[in-house]
Design a protein around this motif. Structure first.
Motif, PDB file in Angstrom:
ATOM      1  N   ARG A 157       7.390  20.818 -18.399  1.00  0.00           N
ATOM      2  CA  ARG A 157       6.007  20.422 -18.687  1.00  0.00           C
ATOM      3  C   ARG A 157       5.860  20.172 -20.187  1.00  0.00           C
ATOM      4  NH1 ARG A 157       0.651  23.092 -18.672  1.00  0.00           N
ATOM      5  NH2 ARG A 157      -0.723  22.067 -17.166  1.00  0.00           N
ATOM      6  N   PRO A 158       5.231  19.066 -20.586  1.00  0.00           N
ATOM      7  CA  PRO A 158       5.109  18.758 -22.013  1.00  0.00           C
ATOM      8  C   PRO A 158       4.430  19.888 -22.787  1.00  0.00           C
ATOM      9  CG  PRO A 158       4.436  16.884 -20.674  1.00  0.00           C
ATOM     10  CD  PRO A 158       4.619  18.027 -19.734  1.00  0.00           C
ATOM     11  N   ASP A 159       4.957  20.217 -23.927  1.00  0.00           N
ATOM     12  CA  ASP A 159       4.352  21.237 -24.781  1.00  0.00           C
ATOM     13  C   ASP A 159       2.944  20.805 -25.182  1.00  0.00           C
ATOM     14  OD1 ASP A 159       6.614  22.791 -24.683  1.00  0.00           O
ATOM     15  OD2 ASP A 159       7.460  21.986 -26.538  1.00  0.00           O
ATOM     16  N   GLY A 160       2.029  21.735 -25.072  1.00  0.00           N
ATOM     17  CA  GLY A 160       0.665  21.453 -25.492  1.00  0.00           C
ATOM     18  C   GLY A 160      -0.172  20.697 -24.485  1.00  0.00           C
ATOM     19  N   PHE A 161       0.367  20.411 -23.293  1.00  0.00           N
ATOM     20  CA  PHE A 161      -0.439  19.679 -22.310  1.00  0.00           C
ATOM     21  C   PHE A 161      -1.581  20.565 -21.839  1.00  0.00           C
ATOM     22  CE2 PHE A 161      -1.472  18.629 -17.882  1.00  0.00           C
ATOM     23  CZ  PHE A 161      -1.896  17.317 -18.057  1.00  0.00           C
ATOM     24  N   ASP A 162      -2.793  20.064 -21.932  1.00  0.00           N
ATOM     25  CA  ASP A 162      -4.004  20.793 -21.560  1.00  0.00           C
ATOM     26  C   ASP A 162      -4.614  20.097 -20.349  1.00  0.00           C
ATOM     27  OD1 ASP A 162      -6.661  21.753 -21.332  1.00  0.00           O
ATOM     28  OD2 ASP A 162      -6.677  22.332 -23.441  1.00  0.00           O
ATOM     29  N   LEU A 163      -4.527  20.735 -19.185  1.00  0.00           N
ATOM     30  CA  LEU A 163      -4.994  20.112 -17.949  1.00  0.00           C
ATOM     31  C   LEU A 163      -6.494  19.833 -17.998  1.00  0.00           C
ATOM     32  CD1 LEU A 163      -4.379  19.170 -15.058  1.00  0.00           C
ATOM     33  CD2 LEU A 163      -4.776  21.521 -14.295  1.00  0.00           C
ATOM     34  N   ALA A 164      -7.283  20.810 -18.470  1.00  0.00           N
ATOM     35  CA  ALA A 164      -8.738  20.624 -18.517  1.00  0.00           C
ATOM     36  C   ALA A 164      -9.110  19.489 -19.465  1.00  0.00           C
ATOM     37  CB  ALA A 164      -9.414  21.924 -18.948  1.00  0.00           C
ATOM     38  N   ALA A 165      -8.456  19.410 -20.631  1.00  0.00           N
ATOM     39  CA  ALA A 165      -8.751  18.345 -21.587  1.00  0.00           C
ATOM     40  C   ALA A 165      -8.358  16.986 -21.018  1.00  0.00           C
ATOM     41  CB  ALA A 165      -8.021  18.606 -22.903  1.00  0.00           C
TER      42      ALA A 165
ATOM     43  N   THR B 271       0.813  -1.215   0.000  1.00  0.00           N
ATOM     44  CA  THR B 271       0.000   0.000   0.000  1.00  0.00           C
ATOM     45  C   THR B 271       0.849   1.270   0.000  1.00  0.00           C
ATOM     46  OG1 THR B 271      -0.146  -0.139   2.413  1.00  0.00           O
ATOM     47  CG2 THR B 271      -1.943  -1.118   1.121  1.00  0.00           C
ATOM     48  N   ASP B 272       1.933   1.306   0.771  1.00  0.00           N
ATOM     49  CA  ASP B 272       2.748   2.515   0.892  1.00  0.00           C
ATOM     50  C   ASP B 272       3.972   2.396  -0.013  1.00  0.00           C
ATOM     51  OD1 ASP B 272       0.845   3.079   2.720  1.00  0.00           O
ATOM     52  OD2 ASP B 272       2.151   2.995   4.486  1.00  0.00           O
ATOM     53  N   VAL B 273       4.009   3.235  -1.037  1.00  0.00           N
ATOM     54  CA  VAL B 273       5.066   3.145  -2.038  1.00  0.00           C
ATOM     55  C   VAL B 273       5.697   4.518  -2.259  1.00  0.00           C
ATOM     56  CG1 VAL B 273       4.046   1.178  -3.248  1.00  0.00           C
ATOM     57  CG2 VAL B 273       3.385   3.506  -3.898  1.00  0.00           C
ATOM     58  N   ARG B 274       6.918   4.485  -2.747  1.00  0.00           N
ATOM     59  CA  ARG B 274       7.630   5.716  -3.087  1.00  0.00           C
ATOM     60  C   ARG B 274       7.357   6.046  -4.552  1.00  0.00           C
ATOM     61  NH1 ARG B 274      13.294   7.617  -1.037  1.00  0.00           N
ATOM     62  NH2 ARG B 274      13.783   9.292  -2.484  1.00  0.00           N
ATOM     63  N   ARG B 275       7.054   7.324  -4.817  1.00  0.00           N
ATOM     64  CA  ARG B 275       6.758   7.748  -6.176  1.00  0.00           C
ATOM     65  C   ARG B 275       7.508   9.042  -6.505  1.00  0.00           C
ATOM     66  NH1 ARG B 275       5.534   3.384  -7.044  1.00  0.00           N
ATOM     67  NH2 ARG B 275       3.510   2.483  -7.624  1.00  0.00           N
ATOM     68  N   ARG B 276       7.991   9.105  -7.748  1.00  0.00           N
ATOM     69  CA  ARG B 276       8.601  10.329  -8.265  1.00  0.00           C
ATOM     70  C   ARG B 276       7.569  11.030  -9.137  1.00  0.00           C
ATOM     71  NH1 ARG B 276      10.687  12.043 -12.991  1.00  0.00           N
ATOM     72  NH2 ARG B 276      12.422  13.548 -12.974  1.00  0.00           N
ATOM     73  N   LEU B 277       7.197  12.264  -8.793  1.00  0.00           N
ATOM     74  CA  LEU B 277       6.137  12.982  -9.492  1.00  0.00           C
ATOM     75  C   LEU B 277       6.690  14.222 -10.189  1.00  0.00           C
ATOM     76  CD1 LEU B 277       3.317  12.956  -6.766  1.00  0.00           C
ATOM     77  CD2 LEU B 277       3.883  11.190  -8.448  1.00  0.00           C
ATOM     78  N   GLU B 278       6.232  14.422 -11.411  1.00  0.00           N
ATOM     79  CA  GLU B 278       6.454  15.676 -12.127  1.00  0.00           C
ATOM     80  C   GLU B 278       5.095  16.372 -12.196  1.00  0.00           C
ATOM     81  OE1 GLU B 278       8.101  14.729 -15.914  1.00  0.00           O
ATOM     82  OE2 GLU B 278       9.933  13.812 -15.083  1.00  0.00           O
ATOM     83  N   PRO B 279       4.759  17.185 -11.217  1.00  0.00           N
ATOM     84  CA  PRO B 279       3.387  17.709 -11.095  1.00  0.00           C
ATOM     85  C   PRO B 279       3.042  18.740 -12.170  1.00  0.00           C
ATOM     86  CG  PRO B 279       4.790  18.653  -9.398  1.00  0.00           C
ATOM     87  CD  PRO B 279       5.621  17.621 -10.099  1.00  0.00           C
ATOM     88  N   TYR B 280       2.108  18.360 -13.060  1.00  0.00           N
ATOM     89  CA  TYR B 280       1.686  19.244 -14.151  1.00  0.00           C
ATOM     90  C   TYR B 280       0.583  20.203 -13.715  1.00  0.00           C
ATOM     91  CZ  TYR B 280       4.040  15.774 -17.135  1.00  0.00           C
ATOM     92  OH  TYR B 280       4.956  14.927 -17.719  1.00  0.00           O
TER      93      TYR B 280
END
Length: 327
Positions: A220-228, A165-174
Motif C-alpha cells: 500500500r502506498p505510504d501516506g495513502f489516506d482513504l478518507a482524504a 462491458t465485461d472486462v478483466r481487471r487487476r486490483l490492488e485493494p487499498y
C-alpha cells in the motif's frame, strides 16, 4: 481533564510499548513537563510504570500489566456502542467479531456506564441504504475485504458501462467504502474506484499457471489516506456530473438543489429565475418533468424543445380530458 489524560497515557503504553516523554507529549498535545507530572501521579497511584534513561530509553509498563476500561467517560462509552454498525460489519463477515468485542468492552465497563451504553444501543439503529432501493448483491465482498486486510492482489471479472462491458481487471485493494448502502473498493494502480456489486467473478492470476505459487501481494502506498481520497473523489465526481447548466423559472415556493437565483427578488407572480447545474439534457428532461407546471425551462434550447415535444405528445395521448369533464 487530568484523569482522562492519565488513562490515555496508560492506553498508549499498553498498545505501543515504550514511549519517550516527548512522544507522549506530542500525542497528547501537552508539554513534556506535564507528562513528567502525570507519570509521577501514576506511579504514586501504584501503576507499575518505569522509565529508562539514554537514547533508547522511555517509559514502559511492567510486562503483563493491563488496565480495565474504567477511564471511559459516559459520552465515550455511548459513542463506542453507537459506532458499532452491525449491518456493515456483518457484510464484511465481522458480525460475530463485533458482537464479541462489544461484549468484552461491556463487561469491562462500570455498572453506570454499562447502563448508558445499553441505552444507546437500544435507542439508535443505523440503516445506511436509502428508500426505494433494493440492496446490492455483493457475493464477493468478503473476498475483497480479506484482500484489503492481507494486502493481496485480486484478479476480477468486472462489469462496466462502456463497451466491452465485461472486462478483466487487476486490483490492488487499498480500502473499502460504504456509501448510501453501496460498497466501493478503492484500488491501485491509480488509485481508482470500483463498485463491489459489479464484480462478477474472482479469477485466477493466469489460467495457464498450475504452479500453485502463493497469492501475489502488493504494498500500500505510504501516506495513502482513504478518507482524504474519498472526499476528493466525491468532489471530482460531482464536478464531472454537473457539466451543463439550465436556466429555469420556478413557481412560488418551488426549490431545486443547487439552484442559484439570477434575480435579487421574485418576478411577476412570485416566480423566480435560477440557474441549475445538470448532468445532461436526458437527465434534466426527466427531473424537470416531475415538477409539472411548476417549472419552465428557458435554456438550453435543446432541453426546452425536448420538454415541449414531450408535453405535446402527452396532450395528444390524453386528449381533451380536462375540457370535456371526463374522469
Amino acid at each position: 481533564m487530568k484523569s482522562s489524560r492519565l488513562v490515555s497515557i496508560l492506553l498508549l503504553l499498553q498498545t505501543r510499548g515504550r514511549m519517550t516523554a516527548a512522544e507522549l507529549a506530542e500525542e497528547l498535545e501537552v508539554s513534556v513537563r506535564t507528562v513528567y507530572r502525570d507519570v509521577e501521579a501514576l506511579g504514586a497511584a501504584g501503576v507499575p510504570l518505569y522509565g529508562d534513561a539514554g537514547h533508547a530509553g522511555g517509559y514502559r509498563l511492567l510486562d503483563g500489566y493491563r488496565t480495565r476500561l474504567t477511564g471511559l467517560t459516559r459520552n465515550e462509552a455511548e459513542a463506542l456502542f453507537l459506532a458499532g454498525a452491525p449491518g456493515p460489519a456483518a457484510d464484511l463477515g465481522l458480525g460475530a467479531v463485533l458482537a464479541a468485542a462489544q461484549r468484552k468492552v461491556r463487561a469491562a465497563l462500570p455498572a453506570e456506564l454499562r447502563d448508558h451504553a445499553d441505552r444507546i444501543a437500544g435507542r439508535f439503529h443505523l440503516d445506511a441504504p436509502g428508500w426505494y432501493a433494493e440492496a446490492d448483491e455483493t457475493p464477493f465482498l468478503a473476498v475483497v475485504a480479506d484482500a484489503v486486510w492481507s494486502g493481496r492482489v485480486l484478479h476480477v471479472l468486472y462489469r462496466r458501462w462502456a463497451e466491452p462491458t465485461d472486462v478483466r481487471r487487476r486490483l490492488e485493494p487499498y480500502g473499502l467504502v460504504l456509501k448510501a448502502g453501496r460498497w466501493y473498493v478503492v484500488a491501485g494502480p491509480g488509485p481508482r474506484t470500483f463498485r463491489v456489486d459489479q464484480i462478477l467473478d474472482i479469477l485466477e492470476p493466469d489460467a495457464s499457471d498450475d504452479s500453485g505459487a502463493p497469492a501475489e501481494e502488493f504494498t500500500r502506498p505510504d501516506g495513502f489516506d482513504l478518507a482524504a481520497y474519498w472526499t476528493a473523489y466525491q468532489r471530482d465526481f460531482h464536478a464531472r456530473l454537473h457539466r451543463f447548466e439550465a436556466l429555469v423559472r420556478l413557481a412560488p415556493g418551488v426549490t431545486l438543489p443547487r439552484a442559484v437565483p439570477v434575480e435579487e427578488s421574485p418576478g411577476e407572480g412570485g416566480w423566480t429565475t435560477a440557474r441549475v447545474p445538470v448532468e445532461s439534457v436526458e437527465h434534466a428532461h426527466g427531473e424537470f418533468l416531475r415538477l409539472g407546471t411548476d417549472i419552465e425551462v428557458l435554456e438550453p434550447a435543446e432541453l426546452r424543445r425536448r420538454i415541449a415535444r414531450t408535453v405535446a405528445e402527452l396532450a395528444e395521448r390524453y386528449g381533451n380530458v380536462a375540457g370535456n369533464g371526463g374522469d
